[in-house]
Design an enzyme around this catalytic site. Sequence first.
Site, mmCIF file in Angstrom:
data_model
loop_
_atom_site.group_PDB
_atom_site.id
_atom_site.type_symbol
_atom_site.label_atom_id
_atom_site.label_comp_id
_atom_site.label_asym_id
_atom_site.label_seq_id
_atom_site.Cartn_x
_atom_site.Cartn_y
_atom_site.Cartn_z
ATOM 1 N N HIS A 87 -55.226 112.987 33.591
ATOM 2 C CA HIS A 87 -53.948 113.257 34.221
ATOM 3 C C HIS A 87 -53.759 112.293 35.269
ATOM 4 O O HIS A 87 -54.841 112.404 35.969
ATOM 5 C CB HIS A 87 -53.747 114.717 34.155
ATOM 6 C CG HIS A 87 -52.027 114.646 34.338
ATOM 7 N ND1 HIS A 87 -51.299 114.637 35.601
ATOM 8 C CD2 HIS A 87 -51.104 115.267 33.368
ATOM 9 C CE1 HIS A 87 -50.140 114.913 35.327
ATOM 10 N NE2 HIS A 87 -49.716 115.090 33.965
ATOM 11 N N ASP A 133 -51.800 118.315 26.534
ATOM 12 C CA ASP A 133 -51.684 118.269 25.051
ATOM 13 C C ASP A 133 -52.777 118.260 24.201
ATOM 14 O O ASP A 133 -52.742 117.875 23.083
ATOM 15 C CB ASP A 133 -51.230 116.409 24.971
ATOM 16 C CG ASP A 133 -49.988 116.218 25.353
ATOM 17 O OD1 ASP A 133 -48.989 117.294 25.021
ATOM 18 O OD2 ASP A 133 -49.537 115.172 26.240
#
Length: 429
Positions: free
Chosen positions: A307, A364
């Site tokens: 991320h 996710d």
Amino acid sequence: MAQVVDARLIVDGTTRELPIERATIGNDGLGISTLLRDTGLVTMDPGFMNTAACESAITYIDGDAGILRYRGYPIEQLAEQSTFLETAYLLIHGELPSEDLLTALENRVERHMHVHDGIKAFLNAFPRDAHPMAVLSGAISALSTFYPDSLGTSEDELELATVLLLAKTATVIAYLQRRAKGEDLIEPRREGNYVDEFMRIGFSPASGELHVDPTLRKALDLLLILHADHEQNCSTSTVRIVGSSQANIYAAISAGIGALSGPLHGGANEAALKMFDQIKESGDTVEQFVAKVKDKAEGARLMGFGHRVYKSYDPRGAQVKKVADKVLQQLGGNNETFEMAKQLEEIALSDEYFIERKLYPNVDFYTGLLYSAMGFPAPMFTPLFALGRMPGWIAHYREMLNDPRTKIGRPRQLYTGQTERAYVPLDQR
Ligand code: CMC
């Protein structure tokens, strides 16, 4: 992190003081908006790794500590105690609603869940196997043509657009799911629980009504809360930049849906499940797959990992893993994939490549598995992310409009092309 108390920049021997703009918490900002005028220099920051494009009071993330708060409330508390529509109200209006205000929002949203026949015709015009994110983006843009009295920037118009977007996006997504399976559309009831209604119109068989399992309803509500906002991510920044041209909220959010569809952003939930399936089909062990990712030769990434902001475990990912555990235990199915995903996580988290780069599971990694166990087909995963992110997009669009500092988004560039040259006629090339 050290607090910057004073910043100076020396250009060609001249020292300039740069103003520091204070955050309530987190990184302060170095004001550089007069740099070009004063020095002839622009700043270079591809991917906006270090650039704050606006002030915002909506969401706070501490990526090192794995902290996410909406309007100051920790995501863990909202996940445990709030509902999606209550969280939507909080993000958009800044405070938790009173019981009356919440009931009013719920009733209004549920009353507006039906969609115009023109929208149904629009959805029917696409190939049945069209990716739902493409159709969703078009449908949200098309909504603006049916509700001209919600296109302006007055409080009333924005409030109407807010309700319409929350309500009709759910129905459009449920319809896209039915359509992909060749099923007739079911009318919303204009009452009842929002998530129940979404699942009912998405999953009810042609004859008979789906009784929504309370564990699944709670799990989906929670997933929507976890996706509801994430400050200046790619799609939200897209919404803000499109809105900064004073394009209406539907146009801005339609563009945001396009941004979300990419596999590096919201599309990662679908890509992660595909990756698990590919590993199984290839016959590779999890270790062999991780070796390929590290090798980079085949361009493979561990989807659902890493991320831009989180350099520790994504707090949303931790919540999803917990709920996946519970739901998969109850429903059965997909357990083998879940076990493989957990093994993949374990191996990656103890591997130097991932440790060095601070790559952890993001939201996710486990969501696709969970959606799949709940019965959603893989192409619907990213639309579900969009449904969850809708309150965040709306909140940011509204904040952007109300911010007196908002200017049309228009980055500079570092030109590296040809300098001037003379046109060469076709017969002389
Ligand atoms: N698998 C393998 N290596 C990775 C991964 C990954 N998932 N993510 C980053 N890296 C490596 C990357 O190759 C680079 O290595 P090196 O320093 O050797 O060149 C380093 O880590 C830094 O990566 P980056 O691409 O410069 O980082 P970024 O901040 O630009 O990208 C990201 C962030 C999310 C796009 C990226 O981590 C990624 O592609 N992840 C996979 C896709 C994904 O799961 N996306 C969902 C994000 S969370 C939901 C959302 O907000 O949309």
